[in-house]
Design a protein around this motif. Structure first.
Motif, PDB file in Angstrom:
ATOM      1  N   MET A  25      -6.768  -3.665   1.022  1.00 41.80           N
ATOM      2  CA  MET A  25      -7.832  -3.951   0.076  1.00 41.80           C
ATOM      3  C   MET A  25      -7.782  -3.050  -1.152  1.00 41.80           C
ATOM      4  O   MET A  25      -8.456  -3.317  -2.148  1.00 41.80           O
ATOM      5  N   LEU A  26      -6.985  -1.989  -1.089  1.00 36.93           N
ATOM      6  CA  LEU A  26      -6.882  -1.051  -2.201  1.00 36.93           C
ATOM      7  C   LEU A  26      -5.559  -1.166  -2.948  1.00 36.93           C
ATOM      8  O   LEU A  26      -5.264  -0.343  -3.800  1.00 36.93           O
ATOM      9  N   ARG A  27      -4.772  -2.179  -2.637  1.00 39.32           N
ATOM     10  CA  ARG A  27      -3.528  -2.387  -3.363  1.00 39.32           C
ATOM     11  C   ARG A  27      -3.842  -2.937  -4.752  1.00 39.32           C
ATOM     12  O   ARG A  27      -4.602  -3.887  -4.899  1.00 39.32           O
ATOM     13  N   PHE A  28      -3.218  -2.357  -5.763  1.00 42.73           N
ATOM     14  CA  PHE A  28      -3.568  -2.663  -7.153  1.00 42.73           C
ATOM     15  C   PHE A  28      -3.445  -4.158  -7.453  1.00 42.73           C
ATOM     16  O   PHE A  28      -4.351  -4.772  -8.013  1.00 42.73           O
ATOM     17  N   SER A  29      -2.320  -4.746  -7.087  1.00 39.30           N
ATOM     18  CA  SER A  29      -2.100  -6.164  -7.396  1.00 39.30           C
ATOM     19  C   SER A  29      -3.121  -7.049  -6.692  1.00 39.30           C
ATOM     20  O   SER A  29      -3.562  -8.066  -7.243  1.00 39.30           O
ATOM     21  N   HIS A  30      -3.531  -6.664  -5.490  1.00 39.00           N
ATOM     22  CA  HIS A  30      -4.517  -7.449  -4.750  1.00 39.00           C
ATOM     23  C   HIS A  30      -5.895  -7.354  -5.393  1.00 39.00           C
ATOM     24  O   HIS A  30      -6.609  -8.353  -5.494  1.00 39.00           O
ATOM     25  N   VAL A  31      -6.243  -6.159  -5.823  1.00 38.28           N
ATOM     26  CA  VAL A  31      -7.567  -5.962  -6.425  1.00 38.28           C
ATOM     27  C   VAL A  31      -7.680  -6.712  -7.745  1.00 38.28           C
ATOM     28  O   VAL A  31      -8.684  -7.369  -8.028  1.00 38.28           O
ATOM     29  N   VAL A  32      -6.639  -6.639  -8.556  1.00 37.06           N
ATOM     30  CA  VAL A  32      -6.665  -7.285  -9.878  1.00 37.06           C
ATOM     31  C   VAL A  32      -6.683  -8.802  -9.764  1.00 37.06           C
ATOM     32  O   VAL A  32      -7.459  -9.490 -10.433  1.00 37.06           O
ATOM     33  N   SER A  33      -5.834  -9.347  -8.896  1.00 37.05           N
ATOM     34  CA  SER A  33      -5.744 -10.801  -8.763  1.00 37.05           C
ATOM     35  C   SER A  33      -6.786 -11.374  -7.804  1.00 37.05           C
ATOM     36  O   SER A  33      -7.006 -12.585  -7.771  1.00 37.05           O
TER      37      SER A  33
END
Length: 204
Positions: A25-33
């Motif tokens: 849940m804290l992965r950058f690409s996951h948070v942004v998209s």
């Protein structure tokens, strides 16, 4: 990029205040998209609990790549089980959900049974260490087995060549010695019929 970093920072602070430390849940690409690009999502250790489940399911619902969801030992209550069932019922690719070690009640079991009977893609629900009795687990597993059987039949049908899927046409009584022999036989028969039907010339 600056706006994306701001979104990432805000999400990180919100999860930190909730006591959630889930790497997925804290992965950058996951948070942004707001979507998950991985096939397997495991939030069993560290757990996200009932507070973080809603945020995770919002991402899972928008992520067709996710096939496996791990939520073991998250102390999930009945409301959380209902959220999982709602999200998983229409998910296009989810096949496995691990709920082992959660205090799932018989009411939760009925919701999971409904999920297994509705979404035929689901073929595994981990229920080890829950509060469910043997009868409830047996019913859920029976529905999951039916789902796996249906999936196997569909995969087998799609893998069969066209000649195996189509019903052969009837022979129509044609000779089986080959088209060339049949054509020759037909030509001879036609010639014989022609000679037999010709009138003899008058002699004079």
């Amino acid at each position: 990029v600056a706006a994306h970093r701001l979104v990432f920072w805000q999400r990180g602070m919100a999860l930190h205040k909730m006591g959630i430390d889930c790497p997925v849940m804290l992965r950058f690409s996951h948070v942004v998209s707001r979507t998950l690009e991985c096939r397997e999502v495991d939030c069993s250790a560290p757990p996200i609990g009932n507070k973080g489940l809603g945020l995770l399911l919002d991402m899972v619902s928008c992520s067709p790549a996710v096939e496996t969801l791990g939520l073991a030992t998250n102390d999930l209550n009945f409301d959380s089980i209902q959220l999982i069932v709602k999200s998983a019922t229409t998910h296009p690719s989810l096949t496995s959900i691990d709920l082992s070690g959660n205090p799932i009640t018989q009411t939760g079991a009925r919701a999971l049974l409904r999920l297994a009977r509705t979404n035929h893609r689901i073929k595994f629900i981990g229920l080890k260490g829950t509060q469910l009795n043997t009868e409830a687990i047996t019913q859920i597993n029976a529905s999951l087995a039916e789902n796996a059987k249906r999936r196997g039949h569909r995969e087998l049908s799609s893998a069969l060549p066209v000649s195996r899927l189509c019903t052969p046409l009837p022979s129509m009584g044609l000779p089986s010695t080959g088209s060339a022999n049949f054509a020759s036989s037909a030509s001879t028969s036609l010639s014989s019929s022609h000679h037999a039907g010709r009138s003899p010339r008058a002699s004079g």
